[in-house]
Design a protein around this motif. Structure first.
Motif, PDB file in Angstrom:
ATOM      1  N   GLN A  89       0.826  -1.206   0.000  1.00 60.89           N
ATOM      2  CA  GLN A  89       0.000   0.000   0.000  1.00 60.89           C
ATOM      3  C   GLN A  89       0.864   1.262   0.000  1.00 60.89           C
ATOM      4  O   GLN A  89       0.535   2.244  -0.651  1.00 60.89           O
ATOM      5  N   GLN A  90       1.964   1.229   0.743  1.00 63.28           N
ATOM      6  CA  GLN A  90       2.862   2.384   0.776  1.00 63.28           C
ATOM      7  C   GLN A  90       3.505   2.617  -0.587  1.00 63.28           C
ATOM      8  O   GLN A  90       3.611   3.756  -1.039  1.00 63.28           O
ATOM      9  N   GLU A  91       3.927   1.546  -1.252  1.00 65.85           N
ATOM     10  CA  GLU A  91       4.513   1.676  -2.587  1.00 65.85           C
ATOM     11  C   GLU A  91       3.491   2.215  -3.577  1.00 65.85           C
ATOM     12  O   GLU A  91       3.796   3.059  -4.410  1.00 65.85           O
ATOM     13  N   LEU A  92       2.268   1.720  -3.472  1.00 71.25           N
ATOM     14  CA  LEU A  92       1.209   2.171  -4.365  1.00 71.25           C
ATOM     15  C   LEU A  92       0.909   3.649  -4.143  1.00 71.25           C
ATOM     16  O   LEU A  92       0.785   4.417  -5.091  1.00 71.25           O
ATOM     17  N   ALA A  93       0.814   4.063  -2.893  1.00 72.84           N
ATOM     18  CA  ALA A  93       0.539   5.463  -2.582  1.00 72.84           C
ATOM     19  C   ALA A  93       1.695   6.344  -3.037  1.00 72.84           C
ATOM     20  O   ALA A  93       1.480   7.438  -3.556  1.00 72.84           O
ATOM     21  N   LYS A  94       2.896   5.872  -2.869  1.00 73.12           N
ATOM     22  CA  LYS A  94       4.074   6.641  -3.262  1.00 73.12           C
ATOM     23  C   LYS A  94       4.103   6.839  -4.781  1.00 73.12           C
ATOM     24  O   LYS A  94       4.381   7.915  -5.276  1.00 73.12           O
ATOM     25  N   SER A  95       3.785   5.783  -5.508  1.00 72.86           N
ATOM     26  CA  SER A  95       3.866   5.868  -6.964  1.00 72.86           C
ATOM     27  C   SER A  95       2.770   6.769  -7.536  1.00 72.86           C
ATOM     28  O   SER A  95       2.990   7.447  -8.526  1.00 72.86           O
ATOM     29  N   THR A  96       1.596   6.791  -6.930  1.00 70.79           N
ATOM     30  CA  THR A  96       0.518   7.607  -7.491  1.00 70.79           C
ATOM     31  C   THR A  96       0.588   9.053  -7.032  1.00 70.79           C
ATOM     32  O   THR A  96       0.352   9.958  -7.817  1.00 70.79           O
ATOM     33  N   LYS A  97       0.938   9.283  -5.776  1.00 69.95           N
ATOM     34  CA  LYS A  97       0.922  10.645  -5.244  1.00 69.95           C
ATOM     35  C   LYS A  97       2.241  11.372  -5.438  1.00 69.95           C
ATOM     36  O   LYS A  97       2.268  12.559  -5.674  1.00 69.95           O
ATOM     37  N   LYS A  98       3.329  10.665  -5.324  1.00 74.04           N
ATOM     38  CA  LYS A  98       4.630  11.311  -5.313  1.00 74.04           C
ATOM     39  C   LYS A  98       5.292  11.308  -6.682  1.00 74.04           C
ATOM     40  O   LYS A  98       6.477  11.554  -6.778  1.00 74.04           O
ATOM     41  N   GLY A  99       4.534  10.999  -7.729  1.00 70.55           N
ATOM     42  CA  GLY A  99       5.116  11.027  -9.061  1.00 70.55           C
ATOM     43  C   GLY A  99       5.616  12.422  -9.380  1.00 70.55           C
ATOM     44  O   GLY A  99       5.112  13.412  -8.859  1.00 70.55           O
ATOM     45  N   TYR A 150       5.668  15.671 -10.670  1.00 70.79           N
ATOM     46  CA  TYR A 150       4.572  16.480 -11.207  1.00 70.79           C
ATOM     47  C   TYR A 150       4.916  17.050 -12.572  1.00 70.79           C
ATOM     48  O   TYR A 150       4.123  16.973 -13.505  1.00 70.79           O
ATOM     49  N   GLN A 151       6.101  17.607 -12.701  1.00 65.77           N
ATOM     50  CA  GLN A 151       6.497  18.240 -13.964  1.00 65.77           C
ATOM     51  C   GLN A 151       6.556  17.213 -15.089  1.00 65.77           C
ATOM     52  O   GLN A 151       6.097  17.461 -16.193  1.00 65.77           O
ATOM     53  N   LYS A 152       7.128  16.049 -14.793  1.00 64.93           N
ATOM     54  CA  LYS A 152       7.241  14.994 -15.798  1.00 64.93           C
ATOM     55  C   LYS A 152       5.851  14.520 -16.227  1.00 64.93           C
ATOM     56  O   LYS A 152       5.593  14.323 -17.414  1.00 64.93           O
ATOM     57  N   ARG A 153       4.959  14.324 -15.262  1.00 65.49           N
ATOM     58  CA  ARG A 153       3.598  13.886 -15.557  1.00 65.49           C
ATOM     59  C   ARG A 153       2.869  14.940 -16.384  1.00 65.49           C
ATOM     60  O   ARG A 153       2.154  14.618 -17.335  1.00 65.49           O
ATOM     61  N   LYS A 154       3.075  16.198 -16.035  1.00 66.00           N
ATOM     62  CA  LYS A 154       2.436  17.305 -16.749  1.00 66.00           C
ATOM     63  C   LYS A 154       2.910  17.338 -18.206  1.00 66.00           C
ATOM     64  O   LYS A 154       2.096  17.488 -19.128  1.00 66.00           O
ATOM     65  N   GLU A 155       4.205  17.179 -18.428  1.00 65.70           N
ATOM     66  CA  GLU A 155       4.751  17.169 -19.793  1.00 65.70           C
ATOM     67  C   GLU A 155       4.231  15.975 -20.581  1.00 65.70           C
ATOM     68  O   GLU A 155       3.902  16.096 -21.766  1.00 65.70           O
ATOM     69  N   ASN A 156       4.156  14.817 -19.937  1.00 68.15           N
ATOM     70  CA  ASN A 156       3.659  13.619 -20.600  1.00 68.15           C
ATOM     71  C   ASN A 156       2.201  13.809 -21.025  1.00 68.15           C
ATOM     72  O   ASN A 156       1.822  13.465 -22.150  1.00 68.15           O
ATOM     73  N   ASP A 157       1.391  14.362 -20.131  1.00 68.38           N
ATOM     74  CA  ASP A 157      -0.017  14.616 -20.473  1.00 68.38           C
ATOM     75  C   ASP A 157      -0.123  15.606 -21.628  1.00 68.38           C
ATOM     76  O   ASP A 157      -0.950  15.442 -22.527  1.00 68.38           O
TER      77      ASP A 157
END
Length: 66
Positions: free
Chosen positions: A22-32, A34-41
Motif C-alpha cells: 500500500q505504501q509503494e502504491l501510494a508513493k507511486s501515485t501521489k509522489k510522481g 509532477y512536472q514529468k507527468r504534466k509534460e507527458n499529459d
C-alpha cells in the motif's frame, strides 16, 4: 498451540506485506514527478490534436474532390 502461533505469525507477515504494498502504491501515485507527468499529459494531448487536425484536413480534401 503451535498452529495458533504459526497462524498469528502468518497474519503479521501478511499485514506487513500489505502495508508495504500500500505504501509503494501510494508513493507511486501521489509522489510522481509532477512536472514529468504534466509534460507527458501535454504530449499526449498534442498528439491527439495533431491526429484530429490530420483527419479534418483529409475530410476537407475529400469534400473538395467531390
Amino acid at each position: 498451540m503451535f498452529a495458533e502461533m504459526a497462524r498469528g505469525n502468518q497474519r503479521d507477515l501478511a499485514r506487513q506485506k500489505n502495508l508495504k504494498k500500500q505504501q509503494e502504491l501510494a508513493k507511486s501515485t501521489k509522489k510522481g514527478d509532477y512536472q514529468k507527468r504534466k509534460e507527458n499529459d501535454a504530449d499526449i494531448l498534442r498528439e491527439k490534436q495533431r491526429l484530429a487536425d490530420e483527419r479534418k484536413a483529409a475530410e476537407a480534401a475529400a469534400n473538395l474532390k467531390k
